[in-house]
Design a protein around this motif. Structure first.
Motif, PDB file in Angstrom:
ATOM      1  N   ALA A 199      42.407 119.071 -19.548  1.00 47.87           N
ATOM      2  CA  ALA A 199      43.708 118.584 -19.355  1.00 47.87           C
ATOM      3  C   ALA A 199      44.736 119.476 -19.866  1.00 47.87           C
ATOM      4  O   ALA A 199      45.884 119.251 -19.672  1.00 47.87           O
ATOM      5  N   VAL A 200      44.471 120.012 -21.019  1.00 46.98           N
ATOM      6  CA  VAL A 200      45.327 121.078 -21.650  1.00 46.98           C
ATOM      7  C   VAL A 200      44.807 122.430 -21.403  1.00 46.98           C
ATOM      8  O   VAL A 200      43.641 122.747 -21.670  1.00 46.98           O
ATOM      9  N   VAL A 201      45.658 123.397 -21.060  1.00 47.44           N
ATOM     10  CA  VAL A 201      45.519 124.703 -21.163  1.00 47.44           C
ATOM     11  C   VAL A 201      45.476 125.442 -22.486  1.00 47.44           C
ATOM     12  O   VAL A 201      44.544 126.375 -22.902  1.00 47.44           O
ATOM     13  N   GLY A 202      46.598 125.160 -23.095  1.00 49.53           N
ATOM     14  CA  GLY A 202      46.532 125.825 -24.365  1.00 49.53           C
ATOM     15  C   GLY A 202      47.779 125.065 -25.427  1.00 49.53           C
ATOM     16  O   GLY A 202      48.443 124.228 -24.601  1.00 49.53           O
ATOM     17  N   PHE A 203      47.812 125.064 -26.454  1.00 50.12           N
ATOM     18  CA  PHE A 203      48.877 124.443 -27.302  1.00 50.12           C
ATOM     19  C   PHE A 203      49.089 125.162 -28.618  1.00 50.12           C
ATOM     20  O   PHE A 203      48.197 126.083 -29.098  1.00 50.12           O
ATOM     21  N   GLN A 204      50.249 125.002 -29.156  1.00 56.48           N
ATOM     22  CA  GLN A 204      50.403 125.641 -30.495  1.00 56.48           C
ATOM     23  C   GLN A 204      51.147 124.753 -31.198  1.00 56.48           C
ATOM     24  O   GLN A 204      52.389 124.140 -30.769  1.00 56.48           O
ATOM     25  N   VAL A 205      50.848 124.311 -32.274  1.00 51.98           N
ATOM     26  CA  VAL A 205      51.514 123.475 -33.296  1.00 51.98           C
ATOM     27  C   VAL A 205      51.813 124.191 -34.570  1.00 51.98           C
ATOM     28  O   VAL A 205      51.018 124.961 -34.986  1.00 51.98           O
ATOM     29  N   PRO A 206      53.115 123.972 -35.323  1.00 52.53           N
ATOM     30  CA  PRO A 206      53.356 124.864 -36.065  1.00 52.53           C
ATOM     31  C   PRO A 206      52.879 124.351 -37.590  1.00 52.53           C
ATOM     32  O   PRO A 206      53.729 123.782 -38.516  1.00 52.53           O
ATOM     33  N   THR A 207      51.638 124.401 -37.669  1.00 57.04           N
ATOM     34  CA  THR A 207      50.978 123.810 -39.011  1.00 57.04           C
ATOM     35  C   THR A 207      50.909 124.977 -40.139  1.00 57.04           C
ATOM     36  O   THR A 207      51.230 124.772 -41.284  1.00 57.04           O
ATOM     37  N   VAL A 208      50.788 126.387 -39.647  1.00 52.25           N
ATOM     38  CA  VAL A 208      50.894 127.457 -40.469  1.00 52.25           C
ATOM     39  C   VAL A 208      52.179 127.917 -40.986  1.00 52.25           C
ATOM     40  O   VAL A 208      52.095 128.254 -42.165  1.00 52.25           O
ATOM     41  N   ILE A 209      53.012 127.590 -40.118  1.00 52.87           N
ATOM     42  CA  ILE A 209      54.531 128.049 -40.541  1.00 52.87           C
ATOM     43  C   ILE A 209      55.447 127.038 -40.774  1.00 52.87           C
ATOM     44  O   ILE A 209      56.658 127.052 -40.862  1.00 52.87           O
ATOM     45  N   TRP A 210      54.703 125.738 -41.188  1.00 56.05           N
ATOM     46  CA  TRP A 210      55.562 124.765 -41.499  1.00 56.05           C
ATOM     47  C   TRP A 210      55.600 124.478 -42.659  1.00 56.05           C
ATOM     48  O   TRP A 210      54.910 124.604 -43.781  1.00 56.05           O
ATOM     49  N   PRO A 211      56.894 124.089 -43.338  1.00 57.48           N
ATOM     50  CA  PRO A 211      57.071 124.115 -44.913  1.00 57.48           C
ATOM     51  C   PRO A 211      56.234 122.918 -45.292  1.00 57.48           C
ATOM     52  O   PRO A 211      56.327 121.974 -44.877  1.00 57.48           O
TER      53      PRO A 211
END
Lengths: 229, 1137
Positions: B489-501
């Protein structure tokens, strides 16, 4: 000013190459065909090699030994270190990188036109083993040929800009007589060099098929990297 | 006032959809969504890089134009800043692990392992990383994705081969309007061109290509396209209309006035549009040509009427065509207004503007165009109805059956094509909302392709009160996204967990970071001992130095990474709302082959153009289904009202169905598809095409199936009108908006199909089903005929105002068609005079009255009175004949002075509006206060009531006589009101019920032959009966009133003779203080003198005379909207009662 001159020179250089490429027969075509012919006779081979890594970050070179097995048309196995610290196995459209010490494996799909890490890896591993002239010419161009002490040296340039970012130059040393592989040397973008010198090439000996097995110990951490379509 | 164009595609979307709200929120919160993107495609990566750098450098110097530029994420140059910051945001346990790994006793082993990996790794990326990061500070989960934030595998600014690069440009004023945006973009283009010439020279062809896309470019281009659409479609439509008009009429002067009237309509509508809507969007700007194509029909009908009846005056012509034009405008406008239910604001506005244009066009035609072409001696039509053709145009059986065979072939063809090629697909994408043939759109497509964005890309938005809560929600979403990735259902994703303050972590980690930073010298010496060169220490040194600085100084750990990457990534991944809350932005890619979005935890929303399509389509399809069903029902009703015969209703519906079948066949053959916008063509075509089936069948009736006559009278007119409609719709086929173009192409195609079926096949069907000679007899008396396109009341013998058969020269004598089988509905015209003066307004009916009561019940008197007065003014404007009729009624009362007469007539109309308001309120249950006039006048009445003498209250249509009833109940009297039948039975019942509510009995005279027995009984028992004198039921009796012959009700005289009841004249008039009831002096009579009919007539004249003075005092309250001085047909003076 200097930059402008450099750009102009680069532009002229590109122009000359374009003219040569379109109007004049490739002067290295004959060598390439001979090398390919010699390689394609080798349905199976195995060799030992010594790899020396002159890394810019280290004051001393790193030396390790390794072995390579090849079985036409698309199976190979590289082992580096003794005992092996890194193993690369290709079988069909799958490339498996194993790190026994870390109990880690990474699988790459080579179907279609591989990009990204899979392509970079393949550039390092099979650039010196051409099987198809079209395929090889699609990936490399010969920028220079010289001979020295019975060795024919081919200076190669990856065609892919992404590959050039990693490895701008690949040098392949062939036996001037038999056109058998004697060495490869990869010049990395920071000037580091990885030189592999091959020992005696044993050809067409039976190779146990389990060497090309893609089985991974279930206890290992396996990461699958699908090549984008 | 200047009309603005809204070029924002978001304006086309319905605000109610959650996905649309999320997208709007995203666009407003993240400035990067409004940036200009410059794309560079060069021959080599080096050339592309040099050009991108050059463009960025040149643009950033233009501070007057540009806020900032970006051609790279800046990660490589600020890697130390980023990694140092990212460690600070990690969970304290992660930092403890790092600290343990780098403990003094452990570090030697770590370095040895690192060396071994350097010697043996086959991974080029690992080789590069370990060489320059021997301490493993980059070994942080998720860090690898930071460089390519927003894309799984690719650089957001460069294609994999490097020959394509992107430069993003933040405008100085990101909210500039479209005209300024176009100017700004022009300036940017010049700077870019200079940079291109400087960097790469001027290579021929497309060797080096620079393109512009992104919000600003698309907005400027869209707005320019809208302006172009508006002018080109109007010009093209006008040109086609001119050609059609010229081909038909060959007259220059009316053509010129036609063009001017259309332009006037356009300008007025545009002005009204700016008042009502404020701005036009990309879809609604297509209204102009559509409206012109439809409005021109009215002018053609009016002009046709003039040509057909050159001897008629302007007023006569206007009176004749006005109902048809106004009804046509109202129904077509209603159809376009129904677009409001289509679910898309762009279409709603298109519908509103077109509807406004249709109404304006009708008014302009009637009151501006017709006066200008009237009296110019237009060439009269000869043989307009084909009656002088000599040879009959009725085709033989062979021709009829040939047409039926053609019908079968066409139906078979349509079914075959649809079976083989399939129905036109319904596309779920939101592409129709976007511009087409657009350079900026093409550049966006190239950008997506070059950067490997082959999947549907959407933004993940997470809102939270603080960064920690946003981080937590992203973390919750990751397992769901991973699960969706595994299912495809999803090909790829990216969430800003590493670069989130994560300020809470940063505060806790500060001490650990300080300790590690303080050991920088120790690490350096260990690395050198292990054989590492000084250049391998640079990254570690930089990171450790930052940690030391953050812990040692008071500045603390920054919210976002320092350096270029931090400046880029912060606005890319985060935003702050006005209320201070945090919004985080991630990215998700879904397959193009799958619709819908994955299910995500609450609090995580998805925003993206590509995911809007299915949701929008579902909404539009649902609305269109309901709309089409409603319009189909309405059309069936219309057809029934027009024909009153099911066979013709079915023929009309069949013609529309076959037309749609042909349209679907053409769409299937050409590969056309349904989309968000052109789906609404279905109700539009239905609404605008049904009149063709009515016109043709009525013409067939009128001409007895003579096709030649039908063609000349109706076919040509239909062809002309359809041609104009097709021009109106078709001129937008080249619109810059894909959806608008497809909508108008389908509409134009639909009109063509309808025209083909209606003109070529429908007549044959009709003839086949009316085979007998009787069936084919012309039917001149049909009421429906008056709505036909053929000039009203016109015959070869001339034109009259009266539409009755008699007036049309078909009487005297027996009706020549009387022995034929009449195909028309029972024709009231055959027995009643249909001239405006003989019947009440069509607005006076049960439904309209019921609605008025509902409104009166809910809103106050003052606004209701204002609305009613306005309505009356409009009514008098569009029905000048009614005003003239009132003037004629008042002439004997106020004299012949025209200006005074007109002023009093207008005041009479407005006074009637006031009266209506009081009456509605009374019948709605709200009793107005009515004052009693002089007690001296009422005293005899009270005495009569008290003595049970039986009282007859007589009054006239003066003031608000209805208010007298409740007043009587206040006086303890339950009156019986004699009332004529209302125009429809529902209204009669409604009004009687309202009276009963106030304690008033009603007796409808005329419906019950024994009604007067009850009246006499009531009077004999001493009751009170009220009746009106000045409007007879039936033919009445001829008396004299104001010295003129006048037909009045003889009921009062008859009842007086029968019962001897006492007669009190009474009026309720409105003065400055409101309604007041005045009792006039009792009319005393001798019962025995009423024995003869003539005496009763004289007595009625005497009764009427008692009202002359009060009517003269209040002529503006004597309400008659039918002619009172014109007698009925009966001259015998016999009472109808």
């Amino acid at each position: 000013m200097i930059r402008g001159f450099r750009n102009l020179a680069a532009g002229l250089g590109v122009g000359v190459l374009v003219v040569l490429g379109e109007g004049v027969p490739d002067p290295y075509e004959a060598i390439l065909r001979s090398w390919l012919e010699a390689s394609t006779h080798l349905n199976r081979f195995q060799a030992e090699f010594q790899q020396t890594r002159h890394l810019k970050a280290l004051t001393q070179p790193l030396v390790s030994t390794g072995r390579v097995w090849f079985s036409a048309p698309d199976r190979f196995r590289w082992e580096l270190g003794d005992p092996p610290q890194s193993v690369a196995v290709r079988s069909g459209d799958t490339l498996l990188i194993l790190s026994p010490r870390l109990r880690r494996a990474e699988s790459y799909s080579l179907g279609g036109n591989p990009t990204g890490p899979a392509r970079d890896l393949m550039g390092l591993l099979d650039g010196a083993f051409p099987r198809s002239i079209e395929d090889w010419k699609g990936r490399f161009e010969i920028t220079g040929v010289s001979t020295n002490q019975g060795m024919l040296r081919l200076d190669l340039r990856p065609r892919s800009p992404a590959a050039r970012k990693l490895m701008p130059v690949l040098i392949v040393g062939l036996d001037a007589g038999t056109l058998g592989l004697r060495l490869t040397e990869m010049i990395m973008v920071d000037g580091s060099r990885i030189r592999s010198e091959f020992g005696t090439l044993r050809t067409n000996l039976p190779i146990p098929s389990e060497l090309f097995s893609l089985e991974v110990d279930p206890a290992w951490k396996l990461t699958r990297n699908e090549s984008p379509p | 006032m200047r009309l603005r164009l809204d070029s924002d595609p978001l304006s086309l979307l319905p605000a109610g959809l959650p996905s649309v709200s999320t997208l709007r929120e995203h666009q407003s919160l993240f400035p990067s969504a409004r940036e200009l993107l410059i794309t560079v495609k060069a021959r080599t990566p080096e050339e592309a890089l040099a050009l991108a750098e050059g463009i960025a450098a040149d643009l950033v110097r233009r501070k007057d134009l540009v806020e900032s530029t970006r051609w790279d994420t800046g990660f490589r140059e600020s890697i130390a800043d980023t990694v140092a910051w990212a460690w600070a945001q990690r969970a304290p346990s992660d930092l403890e692990v790092l600290e343990r790994r780098l403990e003094t006793g452990q570090i030697a082993q770590e370095l040895a392992v690192c060396r071994e990996r350097l010697a043996t790794t086959l991974d080029p990326a690992e080789l590069a990383r370990l060489a320059y990061d021997p301490l493993g500070l980059l070994d942080m989960p998720g860090l690898a994705g930071m460089e390519t934030l927003g894309r799984a595998q690719t650089d957001p600014f460069s294609s994999p081969d490097g020959t394509f690069r992107v430069v993003s440009v933040a405008p100085r004023d990101p909210s500039m309007p479209y005209r300024e945006a176009a100017v700004w973009l022009g300036a940017i283009r010049r700077v870019v061109e200079e940079a291109r010439l400087r960097v790469v020279g001027n290579p021929g062809g497309k060797a080096v290509r620079v393109a512009f896309t992104g919000y600003v470019a698309i907005m400027a281009e869209t707005a320019n396209g809208m302006e172009r659409d508006l002018t080109s479609s109007v010009t093209l439509t006008l040109a086609v209309i001119c050609l059609l008009f010229w081909a038909t009429h060959r007259s220059l002067r009316p053509l010129a006035w036609l063009v001017v009237s259309l332009l006037l309509t356009f300008l007025i509508t545009l002005a009204l549009g700016s008042l009502v809507l404020g701005e036009l969007n990309v879809i609604s700007c297509g209204f102009a040509s559509v409206m012109m194509g439809l409005v021109v029909d009215y002018s053609l009908v009016g002009y046709q009427e003039m040509r057909a009846c050159p001897d008629r005056s302007l007023v006569q012509i206007r009176t004749a065509v006005m109902p048809g034009i106004l009804w046509s405008a109202a129904t077509t406008a209603g159809t376009f207004l129904s677009l409001h239910f289509g679910g898309l604001p762009g279409l709603s506005e298109l519908g509103t503007l077109t509807a406004m244009g249709l109404v304006v066009g009708a008014i302009v035609t009637l009151f501006w165009f017709l006066p200008r072409v009237a009296g110019r001696n237009p060439k009269s039509l000869s043989n307009a109805d084909g009656s002088e053709l000599g040879e009959t145009g009725i085709p033989g059986p062979v021709s009829r059956w040939l047409a039926v065979a053609c019908t079968c072939v066409l139906m078979g063809l349509a079914v075959g094509v649809l079976t083989l090629k399939g129905w036109p697909r319904v596309e779920g994408a939101s592409d129709p909302l976007m511009p087409r043939n657009s350079a900026s759109q093409e550049a966006m497509e190239e950008l997506r392709s070059e950067l490997g964005r082959t999947h549907k890309t959407s933004w993940l938005l997470v809102r939270g009160a603080d960064p920690e809560s946003v981080h937590g929600r992203f973390a919750e979403a990751v397992p769901r996204l991973e699960e969706a990735r595994l299912t495809g259902a999803v090909v790829g994703f990216q969430v800003p967990t590493v670069i989130w303050p994560f300020p809470a972590h940063a505060r806790t980690n500060q001490a650990t970071l300080g300790r590690l930073g303080g050991r920088a010298d120790e690490f350096r010496s260990r690395l050198l001992e292990a054989g590492y060169g000084s250049n391998s220490l640079h990254l570690a040194d930089s990171i450790l130095q930052r940690w030391r600085r953050w812990s040692g100084s008071g500045e603390g750990i920054p919210t976002w990474p320092e350096g270029a990457f931090g400046r880029w990534v912060a606005p890319m991944t985060s935003a702050r709302d006005r209320d201070g809350s945090w919004i985080g932005r991630g990215i998700v890619e879904t397959p193009t082959t799958r619709e819908g979005v994955p299910v995500l935890p609450s609090g995580v929303q998805i925003a993206g153009w590509e995911n809007l399509g299915p949701e929008l389509l579902a909404r539009v399809v649902g609305r269109v289904r309901v709309l089409t069903a409603a319009i189909a029902i309405a059309l069936t009703l219309c057809l029934w009202l027009a024909f009153r015969r099911w066979i013709e209703v079915v023929l009309g519906l069949g013609a529309l169905a076959l037309s749609f079948g042909l349209l679907l066949m053409v769409m299937s053959l050409t590969g056309a598809t349904w989309n968000l916008l052109n789906l609404v063509a279905i109700p539009l075509i239905l609404g605008t095409s049904v009149d063709s089936t009515i016109h043709v069948q009525l013409a067939l009736r009128r001409h007895g199936g003579d096709l030649r006559a039908v063609w000349r009278s109706t076919g040509v007119a239909l062809l002309l009108c359809a041609g104009a409609n097709i021009a109106g719709f078709g001129s937008l086929a080249w619109s810059s908006n894909a959806g608008l173009a497809s909508l108008d192409l389908v509409c134009a195609g639909g009109v063509v199909c309808v025209l083909v079926v209606v003109l070529l096949l429908l007549p044959a069907w009709w003839l086949v089903l009316h085979r007998t000679t009787e069936d084919l007899s012309p039917n001149p008396g049909s009421l429906a005929e008056v709505h036909d396109l053929a000039p009203n009341g016109c015959t070869p013998n001339g034109c009259t105002d009266d539409l009755t058969p008699k007036a049309k020269g078909l009487s005297p004598g027996p009706n020549p068609w009387a022995k034929t089988k009449d195909l028309s509905p029972p024709a009231p015209a055959s027995t009643k005079d249909l001239s405006p003066g003989s019947k009440p307004s069509q607005l006076y009916g049960g439904w309209a009255w019921w609605i008025a009561l509902q409104v009166a019940r809910r809103i106050g008197r003052r606004p209701l009175a204002g609305m009613t007065r306005l309505g009356m003014r409009l009514y008098m404007a569009v029905r000048p004949d009614r005003l003239e009729l009132v003037m004629e009624n008042l002439r004997p009362v106020v004299g012949d002075e025209a200006s005074r007469l007109r002023a009093i007539a207008k005041a009479n109309g407005l006074g009637f509006a006031e009266k209506l308001v009081d009456l509605w309120r009374l019948e709605a249950g709200i009793r107005p206060r009515v004052r009693l006039g002089s007690e001296a006048g009422w005293k005899p009445f009270r005495e009569a009531v008290a003595s049970h003498d039986g009282v007859l209250l007589v009054t006239v249509h003066l003031g608000n006589w209805e208010l007298g009833g409740p007043l009587l109940t206040d006086l303890g009297v339950r009156p019986l009101v004699l009332s004529a039948e209302e125009p429809d039975s529902g209204l009669t019942t409604l009004r009687a019920a309202a009276r009963a509510h106030h304690g008033i009995d009603t007796l409808v005279v005329g419906s019950d032959p024994f009604a007067f027995v009850e009246v006499i009984r009531r009077l004999q028992e001493g009751g009170v009966v009220a009746l009106l004198l000045d409007r007879p039921v039936g033919s009445g009796v001829e008396t004299r009133f104001f010295g003129r012959p006048f037909r009045a009700s003889p009921a009062a005289a008859e009842l007086a003779r029968a019962t001897g009841a006492r007669i009190f004249p009474m009026v309720v008039i409105r003065d400055a203080e409101g309604p007041v009831a005045r009792a006039l002096p009792e009319v005393v009579y001798d019962r025995s003198e009423l024995a003869g009919r003539e005496r009763r007539r004289d007595f009625t004249t005497r009764l009427l005379a008692t009202f002359e003075e009060v009517i003269r005092e209040h002529p503006d309250q004597w309400f008659h909207f039918v002619s009172v001085w014109k007698s009925g047909r009966s001259d015998d003076g016999v009472s109808g009662t």
